[in-house]
Design a protein around this motif. Structure first.
Motif, short mmCIF file in Angstrom:
data_model
loop_
_atom_site.label_atom_id
_atom_site.label_comp_id
_atom_site.label_asym_id
_atom_site.label_seq_id
_atom_site.Cartn_x
_atom_site.Cartn_y
_atom_site.Cartn_z
N LEU A 30 0.83 -1.20 0.00
CA LEU A 30 0.00 0.00 0.00
C LEU A 30 0.86 1.26 0.00
CD1 LEU A 30 -2.58 -0.98 2.78
CD2 LEU A 30 -2.83 -1.26 0.30
N ASP A 31 0.37 2.28 -0.66
CA ASP A 31 1.00 3.59 -0.59
C ASP A 31 0.53 4.34 0.66
OD1 ASP A 31 2.45 3.54 -3.15
OD2 ASP A 31 0.43 3.49 -4.02
N GLN A 32 -0.73 4.12 1.02
CA GLN A 32 -1.31 4.73 2.21
C GLN A 32 -2.31 3.77 2.83
OE1 GLN A 32 -3.25 8.50 1.47
NE2 GLN A 32 -1.37 9.47 0.72
N LEU A 33 -2.59 4.01 4.10
CA LEU A 33 -3.65 3.29 4.80
C LEU A 33 -4.48 4.31 5.55
CD1 LEU A 33 -4.85 0.53 5.69
CD2 LEU A 33 -3.36 0.69 7.69
N TRP A 34 -5.77 4.34 5.27
CA TRP A 34 -6.65 5.29 5.93
C TRP A 34 -7.36 4.59 7.09
CZ3 TRP A 34 -9.67 7.75 1.22
CH2 TRP A 34 -8.76 8.42 0.39
N TRP A 35 -7.13 5.08 8.30
CA TRP A 35 -7.91 4.64 9.44
C TRP A 35 -9.22 5.41 9.38
CZ3 TRP A 35 -5.00 4.07 14.74
CH2 TRP A 35 -4.03 3.07 14.63
N MET A 36 -10.32 4.73 9.17
CA MET A 36 -11.62 5.37 9.11
C MET A 36 -12.29 5.19 10.48
SD MET A 36 -12.80 4.41 5.19
CE MET A 36 -13.85 3.17 5.80
N VAL A 37 -12.12 6.18 11.33
CA VAL A 37 -12.68 6.13 12.68
C VAL A 37 -14.18 6.41 12.56
CG1 VAL A 37 -12.54 7.03 15.02
CG2 VAL A 37 -10.47 6.96 13.59
N THR A 38 -14.99 5.42 12.93
CA THR A 38 -16.43 5.51 12.72
C THR A 38 -17.13 6.18 13.90
OG1 THR A 38 -16.85 3.37 13.73
CG2 THR A 38 -16.40 3.38 11.38
N PRO A 39 -18.24 6.87 13.60
CA PRO A 39 -19.02 7.45 14.69
C PRO A 39 -19.59 6.38 15.62
CG PRO A 39 -19.69 8.35 12.56
CD PRO A 39 -18.76 7.22 12.28
N GLY A 40 -19.85 5.19 15.08
CA GLY A 40 -20.39 4.10 15.88
C GLY A 40 -20.66 2.89 15.01
N ASN A 41 -20.83 1.76 15.63
CA ASN A 41 -21.08 0.51 14.92
C ASN A 41 -22.52 0.09 15.20
OD1 ASN A 41 -21.33 -2.24 14.23
ND2 ASN A 41 -19.18 -2.64 14.64
N PRO A 42 -23.36 -0.03 14.16
CA PRO A 42 -24.76 -0.40 14.38
C PRO A 42 -24.94 -1.77 15.03
CG PRO A 42 -24.41 0.36 12.12
CD PRO A 42 -23.06 0.23 12.76
N LEU A 43 -23.93 -2.63 14.97
CA LEU A 43 -24.04 -3.97 15.56
C LEU A 43 -23.49 -4.04 16.99
CD1 LEU A 43 -23.02 -6.20 12.51
CD2 LEU A 43 -25.33 -5.68 13.35
N LYS A 44 -22.98 -2.91 17.48
CA LYS A 44 -22.42 -2.89 18.83
C LYS A 44 -23.13 -1.83 19.66
CE LYS A 44 -17.73 -4.34 17.59
NZ LYS A 44 -16.31 -3.95 17.60
N SER A 45 -23.13 -2.04 20.95
CA SER A 45 -23.71 -1.08 21.88
C SER A 45 -22.87 0.20 21.88
CB SER A 45 -23.74 -1.68 23.28
OG SER A 45 -24.02 -0.68 24.24
N LYS A 46 -23.54 1.33 21.99
CA LYS A 46 -22.82 2.60 22.07
C LYS A 46 -22.38 2.89 23.51
CE LYS A 46 -24.95 4.68 18.08
NZ LYS A 46 -24.14 5.01 17.04
N SER A 47 -22.76 2.02 24.42
CA SER A 47 -22.35 2.17 25.81
C SER A 47 -20.83 2.03 25.90
CB SER A 47 -23.03 1.09 26.66
OG SER A 47 -22.53 1.13 27.96
N GLY A 48 -20.21 2.99 26.49
CA GLY A 48 -18.75 2.95 26.64
C GLY A 48 -18.00 3.47 25.43
N LEU A 49 -18.71 3.96 24.42
CA LEU A 49 -18.06 4.50 23.23
C LEU A 49 -17.58 5.92 23.51
CD1 LEU A 49 -17.36 3.98 20.22
CD2 LEU A 49 -19.56 5.04 19.65
N ALA A 50 -16.28 6.11 23.45
CA ALA A 50 -15.72 7.45 23.68
C ALA A 50 -16.17 8.38 22.56
CB ALA A 50 -14.19 7.36 23.72
N PRO A 51 -16.24 9.68 22.81
CA PRO A 51 -16.61 10.63 21.77
C PRO A 51 -15.68 10.51 20.56
CG PRO A 51 -16.61 11.70 23.91
CD PRO A 51 -16.00 10.34 24.11
N LEU A 52 -16.22 10.74 19.39
CA LEU A 52 -15.47 10.59 18.14
C LEU A 52 -14.19 11.43 18.15
CD1 LEU A 52 -15.24 9.44 15.26
CD2 LEU A 52 -16.65 11.37 14.48
N GLN A 53 -14.27 12.68 18.55
CA GLN A 53 -13.09 13.54 18.54
C GLN A 53 -11.99 13.01 19.46
OE1 GLN A 53 -12.52 15.81 16.33
NE2 GLN A 53 -14.56 15.53 15.49
N GLU A 54 -12.38 12.39 20.56
CA GLU A 54 -11.40 11.81 21.49
C GLU A 54 -10.71 10.60 20.84
OE1 GLU A 54 -11.64 9.48 25.72
OE2 GLU A 54 -12.90 11.27 25.49
N ARG A 55 -11.49 9.77 20.14
CA ARG A 55 -10.91 8.60 19.49
C ARG A 55 -9.99 9.00 18.33
NH1 ARG A 55 -15.25 5.78 17.32
NH2 ARG A 55 -16.73 7.37 17.95
N ILE A 56 -10.35 10.07 17.65
CA ILE A 56 -9.49 10.60 16.58
C ILE A 56 -8.17 11.10 17.17
CG2 ILE A 56 -9.23 12.44 14.87
CD1 ILE A 56 -12.31 12.23 14.47
#
Length: 192
Positions: A30-56
């Protein structure tokens, strides 16, 4: 240009993500690899999900390789589904060859993802081995359904040249670290 797309919640990002990235960069050429940090996963609980900006921010602090780009553009697309995201990427980046990167642990539930067969038909896929998931490529719905599109891992460096559907399974070093175990241990901060 050949770009890997590595999506996930990165909640938190960790050395295991870096190992997957290193394997993908090297083995897929690969020339590049893009980490696509998602707002959330529809198949997982959002409980315990840190805010998007914090994960970025945590991801940006962890990444040292300039070929890895931390992104969060999925947030602006209005939906959390990978099929929609990949269609968007494909439509707006005609001159780039993309490969979807996923951990083998995702194979178990991949058939539950919205429009999963469309995902397989959008870009070639590289499945990276994960602890406890090595044999999942033998039994998953995706690999059975698209068995005819399997590319031997010895040919992974040319995966980007294959029209989708095409997929490979990459063996290599595996990390036992997981975001779930880090959250349970209360160690959400990567090295700073």
């Amino acid at each position: 240009m050949v770009v890997g797309l590595f999506g996930g919640s990165f909640n938190p990002p960790h050395e295991g993500h870096l190992l997957v990235s290193e394997i993908a960069l090297r083995r897929l050429r690969l020339d590049q690899l893009w980490w696509m940090v998602t707002p959330g996963n529809p198949l997982k609980s959002k409980s315990g999900l840190a805010p998007l900006q914090e994960r970025i921010a945590m991801s940006e602090r962890l990444v040292r390789d300039p070929r890895i780009k931390v992104t969060a553009f999925e947030q602006s697309l209005g939906g959390p589904y990978t099929a929609h995201t990949l269609a968007h990427v494909k439509a707006r980046n005609r001159g780039i060859h993309f490969i979807w990167i996923m951990g083998a642990d995702s194979l178990r539930t991949f058939h539950l993802w919205q429009e999963w067969q469309s995902i397989v038909r959008t870009f070639p896929i590289a499945v990276i081995d994960r602890p406890g998931s090595t044999l999942s490529f033998l039994s998953s719905n995706m690999t059975r359904t698209f068995d005819y599109a399997h590319v031997d891992e010895d040919d992974a460096g040319a995966l980007w040249k294959k029209p989708a559907p095409a997929w490979t399974f990459l063996h290599g070093p595996r990390s036992t670290i997981s975001s779930t175990s880090l959250r349970l241990a209360g160690a959400g901060n990567p090295r700073t």
